[in-house]
Scaffold this active site. Structure first.
Site, PDB file in Angstrom:
ATOM      1  N   LEU A 100      -7.672  20.188 -44.494  1.00 43.41           N
ATOM      2  CA  LEU A 100      -8.170  19.703 -43.210  1.00 43.41           C
ATOM      3  C   LEU A 100      -9.440  18.881 -43.402  1.00 43.41           C
ATOM      4  CD1 LEU A 100      -7.785  22.987 -41.109  1.00 43.41           C
ATOM      5  CD2 LEU A 100      -6.173  21.106 -41.292  1.00 43.41           C
ATOM      6  N   PRO A 101      -9.337  17.744 -44.103  1.00 44.48           N
ATOM      7  CA  PRO A 101     -10.542  16.916 -44.234  1.00 44.48           C
ATOM      8  C   PRO A 101     -10.978  16.420 -42.861  1.00 44.48           C
ATOM      9  CG  PRO A 101      -8.608  15.727 -45.010  1.00 44.48           C
ATOM     10  CD  PRO A 101      -8.173  17.130 -44.712  1.00 44.48           C
ATOM     11  N   HIS A 102     -12.271  16.492 -42.604  1.00 48.33           N
ATOM     12  CA  HIS A 102     -12.765  16.093 -41.288  1.00 48.33           C
ATOM     13  C   HIS A 102     -14.172  15.530 -41.411  1.00 48.33           C
ATOM     14  CE1 HIS A 102     -13.786  20.321 -41.958  1.00 48.33           C
ATOM     15  NE2 HIS A 102     -14.877  20.098 -41.266  1.00 48.33           N
ATOM     16  N   ALA A 103     -14.522  14.721 -40.425  1.00 45.88           N
ATOM     17  CA  ALA A 103     -15.842  14.093 -40.441  1.00 45.88           C
ATOM     18  C   ALA A 103     -16.207  13.635 -39.042  1.00 45.88           C
ATOM     19  CB  ALA A 103     -15.838  12.890 -41.394  1.00 45.88           C
TER      20      ALA A 103
END
Length: 154
Positions: free
Chosen positions: A64-67
């Protein structure tokens, strides 16, 4: 919040394989740029920065890469299914094949958390993950994600 609030069908993609996490982030960023008119370079930088805090591979083949990004007015996302799982530095050391990139405005607050919770809750369902892994059509993957969320809300 529902998947249809954060994910458009064009933002779902199947990728045969990715040579590295950075290359995968580039693919995710390009998809987000095409779907949401965001700056791909800024996305890659933000994802790499976030990853330095700790890997976003949460286990069971899911990442779950998030930014948070400047210039966004709502939470948006990209879903990628990798045909060939890759090392992502996941907490369980298992390779990742389901990747959900999530992008929020700098001041998103609770909406960012709601979106993360929605994605996390949905991808914890082993049946949903099995369906996602057994399909290679982006439209079908989008339907699986949006129908699952709708049935959970009912």
């Amino acid at each position: 919040m529902e998947f249809t609030d954060i994910l458009v069908s064009k933002a779902v993609k199947v990728i045969a394989q990715s040579s590295s996490k950075k290359r995968l982030f580039r693919d995710i960023a390009e998809q987000a740029e095409a779907c949401y008119d965001l700056d791909a370079s800024a996305i890659v930088d933000a994802l790499l920065d976030r990853e330095t805090l700790g890997p976003t591979g949460v286990g069971n083949g899911i990442a779950l890469p998030h930014a948070r990004l400047d210039g966004l007015d709502q939470v948006v996302s990209v879903f990628v299914r990798l045909e060939k799982p890759m090392d992502f530095g996941a907490v369980d050391r298992q390779p990742v094949d389901l990747v959900f990139g999530l992008f929020a405005p700098q001041a998103a607050g609770v909406d960012h958390l709601k979106a993360l919770a929605l994605v996390s809750r949905t991808l914890r369902d082993k049946d949903v993950c099995a369906k996602l892994r057994s399909n290679t059509d982006a439209g079908t993957l989008y339907t699986i994600l949006t129908e699952q969320a709708a049935s959970q809300a009912a």
